[in-house]
Design an enzyme around this catalytic site. Structure first.
Site, PDB file in Angstrom:
ATOM      1  N   CYS A 104       0.817  -1.224   0.000  1.00  0.00           N
ATOM      2  CA  CYS A 104       0.000   0.000   0.000  1.00  0.00           C
ATOM      3  C   CYS A 104       0.844   1.265   0.000  1.00  0.00           C
ATOM      4  O   CYS A 104       0.344   2.348  -0.299  1.00  0.00           O
ATOM      5  CB  CYS A 104      -0.943  -0.008   1.198  1.00  0.00           C
ATOM      6  SG  CYS A 104      -2.004  -1.450   1.192  1.00  0.00           S
ATOM      7  N   HIS A 112      -3.397   6.876   3.242  1.00  0.00           N
ATOM      8  CA  HIS A 112      -3.827   5.641   2.576  1.00  0.00           C
ATOM      9  C   HIS A 112      -5.220   5.281   3.097  1.00  0.00           C
ATOM     10  O   HIS A 112      -5.470   5.305   4.316  1.00  0.00           O
ATOM     11  CB  HIS A 112      -2.818   4.524   2.851  1.00  0.00           C
ATOM     12  CG  HIS A 112      -3.319   3.186   2.441  1.00  0.00           C
ATOM     13  ND1 HIS A 112      -3.879   2.960   1.205  1.00  0.00           N
ATOM     14  CD2 HIS A 112      -3.378   1.992   3.105  1.00  0.00           C
ATOM     15  CE1 HIS A 112      -4.246   1.693   1.123  1.00  0.00           C
ATOM     16  NE2 HIS A 112      -3.957   1.086   2.265  1.00  0.00           N
ATOM     17  N   ASN A 168     -10.319  -0.280   0.019  1.00  0.00           N
ATOM     18  CA  ASN A 168      -8.858  -0.162   0.078  1.00  0.00           C
ATOM     19  C   ASN A 168      -8.283  -0.594  -1.272  1.00  0.00           C
ATOM     20  O   ASN A 168      -8.340  -1.774  -1.618  1.00  0.00           O
ATOM     21  CB  ASN A 168      -8.355  -1.055   1.219  1.00  0.00           C
ATOM     22  CG  ASN A 168      -6.843  -1.042   1.360  1.00  0.00           C
ATOM     23  OD1 ASN A 168      -6.126  -0.599   0.457  1.00  0.00           O
ATOM     24  ND2 ASN A 168      -6.356  -1.541   2.483  1.00  0.00           N
TER      25      ASN A 168
END
Ligand code: UT7
Length: 315
Positions: free
Chosen positions: A109, A241, A271
């Site tokens: 990520c 994030h 996500n």
């Protein structure tokens, strides 16, 4: 380094929480209150990740008024694509008709921030224009019978064109090896010589990662502020994030800052791993919410455990 343009391309298929509750022991209420997610975009039918990445790249290049042959490098942040090799960046290079060198990097990520830092290094070594691709098909990593993980993730692609000029971006990066808390394992192959591990879908200790993420984002952001001598008042937006709305809320509260400084889009996309921050950037640029001189802090965390934090000033 300066950002010339950002663009994104998301899958057509929108999957709402209720659709997941039709085949999993979950509910819209659980997903919404525990994560903030309302829906996500997922690759479906014959849709290909490389096509999304290509589309995002073409839009970013056209917004930057550049031709593919003017690129000096393509960096691609990606965890899994249809190919094991070549890297997705090399596949998209061909689709674009570019001829520059390219490589993929997997920092989960935090991939966009690692790619930005690598791009700044390449610009300092003589490159002039770089395309950063972020493209993820998290739906391939997930076990669609496991309610603890598959409800969290989405697919998508984003592209960012950066060029020499402007001020240096400031980075604060960390890695603290701990594969056990968040991993997926590859297919074993058929070597007669080796006893590989069996393949495993994405497995996550959610609470461990949650605690890590809150602590890492707070300390990364504080380190950038301290090193730059800037106060939080100088920062237009903090772009975190998008893993869980509660993580973002918790970081915001610990830093004592207003909700309006922390834009979110996890509600609509879940996500999306390395894509989440450039996707937010694209939305802010397109919504006219960013202008030259704005200072941004980007903060990403994920598998590894790796984190990347970046302070930048828009040219
Ligand atoms: O980008 C990579 C980085 N990833 C992250 O940052 C993720 C960080 N972690 C998280 O966001 C959260 O920990 C989760 C969203 C993954 C989980 O939320 P939580 O509040 O930590 O829930 P939990 O794991 O403590 O589970 C609470 C309950 C459990 O049931 P019991 O044991 O209390 O009976 C779970 O089995 O919720 C259950 N549960 C679900 N229930 C309905 C777990 N997933 C689901 C689900 N639907 N989808």
């Amino acid at each position: 380094m300066k950002i010339l343009s950002v663009a994104s391309a998301m899958p057509q298929k929108r999957v709402r929480n209720e659709e997941l509750a039709a085949f999993l022991d979950t509910s819209d209420e659980w997903i919404r209150t525990r994560t903030g997610i309302e829906e996500r975009r997922l690759l479906s039918g014959d849709e290909r990740l490389e096509s999304l990445a290509h589309q995002a790249a073409q839009t970013a290049l056209s917004r930057a008024k550049l031709r593919p042959d003017e690129l000096d490098y393509i960096l691609c942040a990606n965890v899994i694509s249809d190919y094991i090799t070549p890297g997705l960046g090399a596949v998209v290079q061909g689709l674009l008709g570019a001829s520059c060198p390219c490589f993929d990097l997997n920092a989960a990520c935090a991939g966009f921030i690692y790619a930005l830092q690598a791009a700044q290094g390449l610009l300092k070594s003589g490159a002039k224009t770089i395309l950063i691709l972020c493209a993820e098909m998290n739906s391939r990593l997930c076990d669609w019978t496991d309610r603890r993980s598959c409800v969290l993730f989405g697919d998508g692609a984003a592209a960012t064109v950066v060029a020499s000029g402007g001020e240096d971006f400031l980075f604060q990066m960390t890695a603290q090896s701990n594969p056990a808390v968040l991993y997926a394992k590859n297919a074993p192959g058929n070597s007669p010589f080796h006893n590989p591990w069996p393949a495993e879908y994405l497995t996550m200790n959610g609470q461990e990662v949650y605690k890590f993420a809150v602590g890492a984002a707070c300390s990364g952001i504080r380190a950038l502020l301290e090193f730059s001598g800037l106060s939080t008042k100088s920062i237009r937006y903090f772009l975190l994030h998008q893993a869980n709305l509660r993580i973002i809320e918790s970081v915001r509260e610990k830093l004592g800052l207003a909700p309006s400084l922390f834009p979110t889009n996890i509600q609509r996309y879940g996500n999306t791993s390395s894509v989440s921050i450039p996707l937010l950037l694209d939305e802010l640029f397109q919504g006219g919410k960013l202008k030259p001189g704005d200072q941004l802090i980007l903060s990403a965390f994920g598998a590894g455990l790796q984190t990347g934090n970046c302070l930048l000033s828009l040219a």
